[in-house]
Design a protein around this motif. Structure first.
Motif, mmCIF file in Angstrom:
data_model
loop_
_atom_site.group_PDB
_atom_site.id
_atom_site.type_symbol
_atom_site.label_atom_id
_atom_site.label_comp_id
_atom_site.label_asym_id
_atom_site.label_seq_id
_atom_site.Cartn_x
_atom_site.Cartn_y
_atom_site.Cartn_z
ATOM 1 N N GLY A 169 0.810 -1.212 0.000
ATOM 2 C CA GLY A 169 0.000 0.000 0.000
ATOM 3 C C GLY A 169 0.844 1.264 0.000
ATOM 4 O O GLY A 169 0.588 2.201 -0.764
ATOM 5 N N TRP A 170 1.859 1.299 0.851
ATOM 6 C CA TRP A 170 2.743 2.466 0.869
ATOM 7 C C TRP A 170 3.494 2.620 -0.447
ATOM 8 O O TRP A 170 3.705 3.747 -0.930
ATOM 9 N N THR A 171 3.890 1.497 -1.035
ATOM 10 C CA THR A 171 4.552 1.571 -2.345
ATOM 11 C C THR A 171 3.655 2.253 -3.368
ATOM 12 O O THR A 171 4.099 3.123 -4.130
ATOM 13 N N LEU A 172 2.388 1.887 -3.375
ATOM 14 C CA LEU A 172 1.463 2.460 -4.350
ATOM 15 C C LEU A 172 1.137 3.916 -4.039
ATOM 16 O O LEU A 172 1.125 4.769 -4.937
ATOM 17 N N LEU A 173 0.879 4.229 -2.781
ATOM 18 C CA LEU A 173 0.492 5.597 -2.440
ATOM 19 C C LEU A 173 1.628 6.591 -2.655
ATOM 20 O O LEU A 173 1.396 7.725 -3.089
ATOM 21 N N THR A 174 2.854 6.181 -2.354
ATOM 22 C CA THR A 174 3.990 7.092 -2.539
ATOM 23 C C THR A 174 4.567 7.020 -3.942
ATOM 24 O O THR A 174 5.134 8.004 -4.428
ATOM 25 N N GLY A 175 4.410 5.865 -4.613
ATOM 26 C CA GLY A 175 5.041 5.681 -5.913
ATOM 27 C C GLY A 175 4.185 6.027 -7.101
ATOM 28 O O GLY A 175 4.697 6.485 -8.133
ATOM 29 N N LEU A 176 2.877 5.826 -6.994
ATOM 30 C CA LEU A 176 2.005 6.082 -8.149
ATOM 31 C C LEU A 176 2.070 7.531 -8.640
ATOM 32 O O LEU A 176 2.170 7.762 -9.856
ATOM 33 N N PRO A 177 2.013 8.537 -7.747
ATOM 34 C CA PRO A 177 2.092 9.906 -8.271
ATOM 35 C C PRO A 177 3.361 10.159 -9.078
ATOM 36 O O PRO A 177 3.311 10.859 -10.100
ATOM 37 N N VAL A 178 4.470 9.593 -8.654
ATOM 38 C CA VAL A 178 5.737 9.804 -9.361
ATOM 39 C C VAL A 178 5.748 9.021 -10.674
ATOM 40 O O VAL A 178 6.178 9.520 -11.712
ATOM 41 N N ALA A 179 5.237 7.798 -10.638
ATOM 42 C CA ALA A 179 5.187 6.995 -11.862
ATOM 43 C C ALA A 179 4.289 7.633 -12.912
ATOM 44 O O ALA A 179 4.507 7.471 -14.117
ATOM 45 N N LEU A 180 3.288 8.384 -12.460
ATOM 46 C CA LEU A 180 2.366 9.039 -13.390
ATOM 47 C C LEU A 180 2.902 10.373 -13.896
ATOM 48 O O LEU A 180 2.240 11.036 -14.700
ATOM 49 N N GLY A 181 4.073 10.765 -13.427
ATOM 50 C CA GLY A 181 4.687 11.994 -13.933
ATOM 51 C C GLY A 181 4.877 13.081 -12.916
ATOM 52 O O GLY A 181 5.375 14.161 -13.239
ATOM 53 N N GLY A 182 4.505 12.839 -11.664
ATOM 54 C CA GLY A 182 4.667 13.842 -10.622
ATOM 55 C C GLY A 182 6.038 13.802 -9.987
ATOM 56 O O GLY A 182 6.903 13.004 -10.363
ATOM 57 N N ARG A 183 6.216 14.673 -8.997
ATOM 58 C CA ARG A 183 7.493 14.741 -8.287
ATOM 59 C C ARG A 183 7.337 14.093 -6.921
ATOM 60 O O ARG A 183 6.293 14.239 -6.271
ATOM 61 N N PRO A 184 8.375 13.417 -6.439
ATOM 62 C CA PRO A 184 8.295 12.860 -5.084
ATOM 63 C C PRO A 184 8.238 13.984 -4.058
ATOM 64 O O PRO A 184 8.901 15.011 -4.202
ATOM 65 N N HIS A 185 7.421 13.796 -3.039
ATOM 66 C CA HIS A 185 7.294 14.807 -1.986
ATOM 67 C C HIS A 185 6.705 14.132 -0.755
ATOM 68 O O HIS A 185 5.838 13.257 -0.884
ATOM 69 N N PRO A 186 7.142 14.518 0.446
ATOM 70 C CA PRO A 186 6.549 13.920 1.648
ATOM 71 C C PRO A 186 5.042 14.119 1.732
ATOM 72 O O PRO A 186 4.331 13.273 2.268
ATOM 73 N N ASP A 187 4.553 15.244 1.203
ATOM 74 C CA ASP A 187 3.114 15.517 1.163
ATOM 75 C C ASP A 187 2.536 14.842 -0.068
ATOM 76 O O ASP A 187 2.773 15.262 -1.199
ATOM 77 N N LEU A 188 1.760 13.777 0.124
ATOM 78 C CA LEU A 188 1.269 12.996 -1.010
ATOM 79 C C LEU A 188 0.294 13.789 -1.865
ATOM 80 O O LEU A 188 0.214 13.584 -3.081
ATOM 81 N N ALA A 189 -0.458 14.710 -1.272
ATOM 82 C CA ALA A 189 -1.353 15.553 -2.067
ATOM 83 C C ALA A 189 -0.543 16.448 -3.001
ATOM 84 O O ALA A 189 -0.903 16.635 -4.171
ATOM 85 N N ARG A 190 0.550 16.988 -2.516
ATOM 86 C CA ARG A 190 1.405 17.837 -3.352
ATOM 87 C C ARG A 190 2.084 17.002 -4.435
ATOM 88 O O ARG A 190 2.206 17.438 -5.585
ATOM 89 N N SER A 191 2.519 15.793 -4.086
ATOM 90 C CA SER A 191 3.151 14.916 -5.073
ATOM 91 C C SER A 191 2.173 14.562 -6.183
ATOM 92 O O SER A 191 2.502 14.629 -7.374
ATOM 93 N N LEU A 192 0.942 14.204 -5.802
ATOM 94 C CA LEU A 192 -0.049 13.837 -6.805
ATOM 95 C C LEU A 192 -0.412 15.030 -7.678
ATOM 96 O O LEU A 192 -0.504 14.897 -8.911
ATOM 97 N N THR A 193 -0.606 16.197 -7.091
ATOM 98 C CA THR A 193 -1.008 17.369 -7.862
ATOM 99 C C THR A 193 0.074 17.781 -8.855
ATOM 100 O O THR A 193 -0.241 18.299 -9.938
ATOM 101 N N SER A 194 1.333 17.517 -8.530
ATOM 102 C CA SER A 194 2.409 17.857 -9.465
ATOM 103 C C SER A 194 2.364 17.006 -10.724
ATOM 104 O O SER A 194 3.048 17.309 -11.701
ATOM 105 N N THR A 195 1.548 15.950 -10.716
ATOM 106 C CA THR A 195 1.326 15.168 -11.932
ATOM 107 C C THR A 195 0.745 16.038 -13.039
ATOM 108 O O THR A 195 1.019 15.834 -14.229
ATOM 109 N N TRP A 196 -0.079 17.016 -12.655
ATOM 110 C CA TRP A 196 -0.785 17.850 -13.635
ATOM 111 C C TRP A 196 -0.258 19.281 -13.699
ATOM 112 O O TRP A 196 -0.358 19.921 -14.736
ATOM 113 N N THR A 197 0.259 19.790 -12.588
ATOM 114 C CA THR A 197 0.764 21.163 -12.576
ATOM 115 C C THR A 197 1.914 21.283 -11.584
ATOM 116 O O THR A 197 1.794 20.834 -10.438
#
Length: 393
Positions: A169-197
């Motif tokens: 679960g942690w692998t997916l929650l922390t890794g999916l945003p980055v695999a989709l094009g986002g940046r790694p970040h301790p804040d998962l909401a910020r990491s996911l949002t960087s996928t688009w902007t």
């Protein structure tokens, strides 16, 4: 003066209600539906049909005990989420009270498991799978591809234990945003949002974080049940999440968020709500973004998320469209906004792509899926294998 609204044919009404055309005409003869007739045949008001469909759903689930009693084929005990007095609870705590906390902290509390970030090689494998997809690939296709990449890179995934489920679960929650094009970040909401902007404002991050928390779990949705069935057969965590994702990628579940975003975009662009709704209804599967059988006074998740959206870059204009749309639907059908409309408003107000709504929903729900998978591993194997009753010739 607005143009006449498109109307539904008898065949479209029958498909919407899941009945034969003959039954539609029976409803007309009983005064339950009205029709207009011309040289082309009988046509029906799409919003009247939706109001009728909603009434049939409410009658089907009405019960003096619990709102879901009698609706599912069976009852599975759960200690993850519950809905009481129209409020969503996670392990006895109101979900809306948890939205100020970072999503990762809420997950760590829910799982009682410390965060373990995805290893870089696994992220690389997942990203390669996503990049290999043909263009344009939709959000669900990208999520499935990334999930396959993470699974293929994890030789230790087959241990059917809660600890392994949480690590996956942690692998997916922390890794999916980055695999989709986002940046790694301790804040998962910020990491996911960087996928688009890459430069999201604080209001957007706050709203995305709240949406992730509110999406974690919701009674025993079909995707959650799919995850538990797979876990009951001792599928590994990735495979069980894949089963859930397959059920989620459907117009009556998580994919409805993207359909709702398209509806809201029509109103945002200046289309009259009635016309936008009728166009959406001609696609089938009801009005996206409105109604939920588990609530009598409106979806608690939507009520918690809407107040956070006014401060988004396009928040005021988007919420105006939400209000105009909601007024028409409430007046014609009595249905209230659900979480799909709130997610659609989030991505519209934040100027994110339409299918960002489904991606946010899935990432949040993965936390719930994993919680159920971990619990199911402690149950007897294959306990969710039903027996069929043959009714054929």
């Amino acid at each position: 003066m607005s143009a006449p609204l498109p109307r539904l044919s008898a065949a479209q009404v029958a498909a919407r209600l899941g009945v034969k055309p003959e039954t539609v005409y029976a409803y007309v003869s009983r005064g339950l539906l009205t029709r207009e007739r011309d040289a082309r045949g009988s046509t029906f008001d799409a919003l009247e049909v939706e109001a009728f469909a909603a009434g049939r759903r409410r009658a089907a689930v009405r019960t003096p005990t619990h709102p879901t009693t009698g609706m599912p084929l069976g009852v599975v005990q759960t200690d993850v989420a519950d809905i009481e007095d129209d409020e969503l609870l996670y392990r006895g705590r109101r979900a809306r009270d948890l939205i100020p906390q970072p999503f990762a902290e809420v997950v760590a509390w829910l799982w009682n498991a410390e965060r373990i970030d995805a290893p870089d090689p696994a992220i690389g494998s997942a990203r390669a799978m996503v990049e290999a997809l043909p263009l344009p690939a939709g959000a669900m296709d990208r999520l499935r591809a990334a999930l396959t990449g993470f699974a293929a890179d994890d030789p230790l995934r087959y241990d059917a234990s809660a600890d392994t489920a949480h690590r996956i679960g942690w692998t997916l929650l922390t890794g999916l945003p980055v695999a989709l094009g986002g940046r790694p970040h301790p804040d998962l909401a910020r990491s996911l949002t960087s996928t688009w902007t890459p430069t999201a404002d604080d209001a957007t991050i706050t709203a995305v974080n709240a949406a992730l928390v509110l999406a974690i779990d919701h009674d025993l949705a079909v995707s959650t049940f799919a995850a538990r069935v797979a876990a009951s057969a001792r599928a590994d965590g990735y495979a069980a999440v894949s089963a859930a994702l397959g059920a989620a990628d459907s117009p009556l579940h998580i994919s409805a968020a993207t359909r709702t975003a398209r509806l809201l975009a029509r109103v945002n662009r200046g289309q009259e709500p009635e016309r936008a709704l009728t166009d959406a209804l001609q696609e089938g599967n009801g009005i996206p973004g409105f109604g939920h059988p588990l609530y009598t006074g409106g979806d608690d998740r939507a009520a918690a998320l809407f107040p956070l959206l006014a401060g988004l870059p396009d928040g005021d204009r988007t919420m105006d469209a939400v209000h105009r749309l909601s007024e028409v639907v409430a007046a014609r059908t009595g249905l209230l906004p659900n979480v799909d409309l709130a997610l659609a408003a989030l991505v519209s107000g934040a100027r994110l792509p339409h299918d960002a709504a489904s991606t946010i929903f899935v990432l949040g729900r993965i936390a719930g899926w994993i919680a159920h998978i971990a619990v199911e591993y402690a149950e007897p194997a294959m306990r969710l294998r039903p027996r069929g009753e043959y009714v054929g010739p």
